[in-house]
Structure formats: C-alpha cells, structure tokens
Design an enzyme around this catalytic site. Sequence first.
Site, PDB file in Angstrom:
ATOM      1  N   GLU A 163       9.992 -10.511  -3.678  1.00  0.00           N
ATOM      2  CA  GLU A 163      10.610  -9.403  -3.417  1.00  0.00           C
ATOM      3  C   GLU A 163      12.165  -9.686  -2.922  1.00  0.00           C
ATOM      4  O   GLU A 163      12.822  -8.759  -3.139  1.00  0.00           O
ATOM      5  CB  GLU A 163       9.770  -8.875  -2.290  1.00  0.00           C
ATOM      6  CG  GLU A 163       8.247  -8.367  -2.589  1.00  0.00           C
ATOM      7  CD  GLU A 163       7.606  -7.846  -1.335  1.00  0.00           C
ATOM      8  OE1 GLU A 163       6.525  -7.166  -1.546  1.00  0.00           O
ATOM      9  OE2 GLU A 163       7.748  -8.546  -0.191  1.00  0.00           O
ATOM     10  N   ALA A 203       7.560  -2.505   3.938  1.00  0.00           N
ATOM     11  CA  ALA A 203       7.803  -3.392   4.957  1.00  0.00           C
ATOM     12  C   ALA A 203       6.792  -3.512   5.852  1.00  0.00           C
ATOM     13  O   ALA A 203       5.981  -2.418   6.048  1.00  0.00           O
ATOM     14  CB  ALA A 203       9.077  -3.038   5.509  1.00  0.00           C
ATOM     15  N   ASP A 244      10.565  -0.699  -2.060  1.00  0.00           N
ATOM     16  CA  ASP A 244       9.358  -1.572  -1.379  1.00  0.00           C
ATOM     17  C   ASP A 244       8.967  -1.124  -0.348  1.00  0.00           C
ATOM     18  O   ASP A 244       9.600  -0.121   0.305  1.00  0.00           O
ATOM     19  CB  ASP A 244      10.099  -3.084  -1.643  1.00  0.00           C
ATOM     20  CG  ASP A 244       9.016  -4.060  -1.555  1.00  0.00           C
ATOM     21  OD1 ASP A 244       8.026  -3.910  -1.372  1.00  0.00           O
ATOM     22  OD2 ASP A 244       9.517  -5.366  -1.879  1.00  0.00           O
ATOM     23  N   SER A 275       0.703  -1.327   0.025  1.00  0.00           N
ATOM     24  CA  SER A 275      -0.127  -0.125   0.068  1.00  0.00           C
ATOM     25  C   SER A 275       0.982   1.471   0.067  1.00  0.00           C
ATOM     26  O   SER A 275       0.245   2.293  -0.174  1.00  0.00           O
ATOM     27  CB  SER A 275      -0.906   0.060   1.294  1.00  0.00           C
ATOM     28  OG  SER A 275      -0.123  -0.144   2.303  1.00  0.00           O
ATOM     29  N   THR A 276       2.122   1.366   0.332  1.00  0.00           N
ATOM     30  CA  THR A 276       3.073   2.471   0.474  1.00  0.00           C
ATOM     31  C   THR A 276       3.728   2.554  -0.832  1.00  0.00           C
ATOM     32  O   THR A 276       3.698   3.686  -1.499  1.00  0.00           O
ATOM     33  CB  THR A 276       3.912   2.339   1.488  1.00  0.00           C
ATOM     34  OG1 THR A 276       3.288   2.041   2.744  1.00  0.00           O
ATOM     35  CG2 THR A 276       4.699   3.716   1.709  1.00  0.00           C
TER      36      THR A 276
END
Length: 225
Positions: free
Chosen positions: A103, A83, A81, A27-28
């Site tokens: 990932e 976390a 990415d 989502s980030t």
Amino acid sequence: MNTKKIAGEKAAEFIENGMTVGLGTGSTVYYTIMKLAERVRKDGLKIRCVSTSSKTTKLGEQLGLEIFSLNDVDYIDVTIDGADEVDKNFNGIKGGGGALLYEKLVAFASKKVIWVIDNSKKVNKLGKFPLPVEVVPYAYTHLFNFFMESGFNPVLREIDEEIFKTDGGHYIIDLHMGVIDNPYEFSLKLKDIPGVVDIGMFLDMTDVLIVGNEDGAIVKLKNKE
C-alpha cells in the site's frame, strides 16, 4: 445505512477515462472496486489498475478489471485506499489487513492519494489502533523482545493459530501503543531498526479524505478543510 459503501462509491467518481488507478485493500475500498468495475462494464470506462494485495488482485480480476504490476507502469494517477485511523492532519495508521508495505509503495508512486473511511476511523491522536510493524522472519523473536523491553506492547500477528505472512513473505508485529504523541519521531525510530521492513504509519501521503456518514459522503482536501 452503510457508511463504508457511501465513502467507497464516492471515491470512484474521481476516476476518469484513461487513468492508471491504485486499488487499496480493505472493507471500504471494496465498494470503490465494485463501483469501478460497474463503470467499466456499463459505461465503457477504460482504466489500468495496480493492486496492493493478492486479495484485491483476486477481486479485481473476478470483476473484469485489468490488473498490472507496479513495475509495469510509469506512475499511478490516483490511488484509493482505506485507513484504520486518521488524524486531523490526514496522517494515519494502516495495515490492519496486512498489506501496508505494498500500500505504501503504490501510494509513493501516485500523483494523488485518496483515503475512504467512515466516521469511526477519525481520531485526535494516532495509536489507539495497533501499529503494524512488518519485519523479516529471520529475526522476528529478537525484534519482538526489543519491542517488549521498550514498552511497546507487541503482539505477533497470527491467523488460525499460525503466524500471519504478508504477500512479501514477512511477519507483522502489532504495537499496542494507546497514544503516539510524536508520530514523525516514532516512525523514524522504528524504521531505523534493522529487520524492520516498514511500518503502518502513513505520514504526509494523503491528499483527499472521503468520510462516509449517515448524511452522505464528505470530501475533505488537505489544508483546505
């Protein structure tokens, strides 16, 4: 204020013309992908992208980004990415979205790895977020029972009452540990178990941490805080 958007968009500033870029899942990093697509469209930014999941591939292609297979690139300049948890040493737990194996492979092929998070993801010790363990379906019940007997509080991941399958066709067993006192030792212990494909523990893989908060984005470099 959307602190995820603040962090995600800040990370896009690290991308330069001609780079091969790893695109994470979550989502980030969604906001990073949106921002990069905007730069491609409006500023003529030329990049090649490698995706970590079918979900990210679909989003990137819809936005007009060029997505390449990891096998089609020699290396990745920068991977961005998210976390699920990050400690003070930039070690983290990932895999809440089920893409941990891809990932990790993309991060391994990258010259630089940037994580984008909000303040809620920072922890003193890893383990509060369940640790994803990707396993082969052939023996998942035996692995589940082993984790149960070991006191790891396993939960087989399901979506809509069906067993969740990763893009690689594997299952995920989430370990509800609470606290992982020695992540290096625990990581080696888990990965040595036959049938475990990989785990969502990312150790010594991240160079830059971008934390979004109400005052903007804070950029932290490993060992230079």
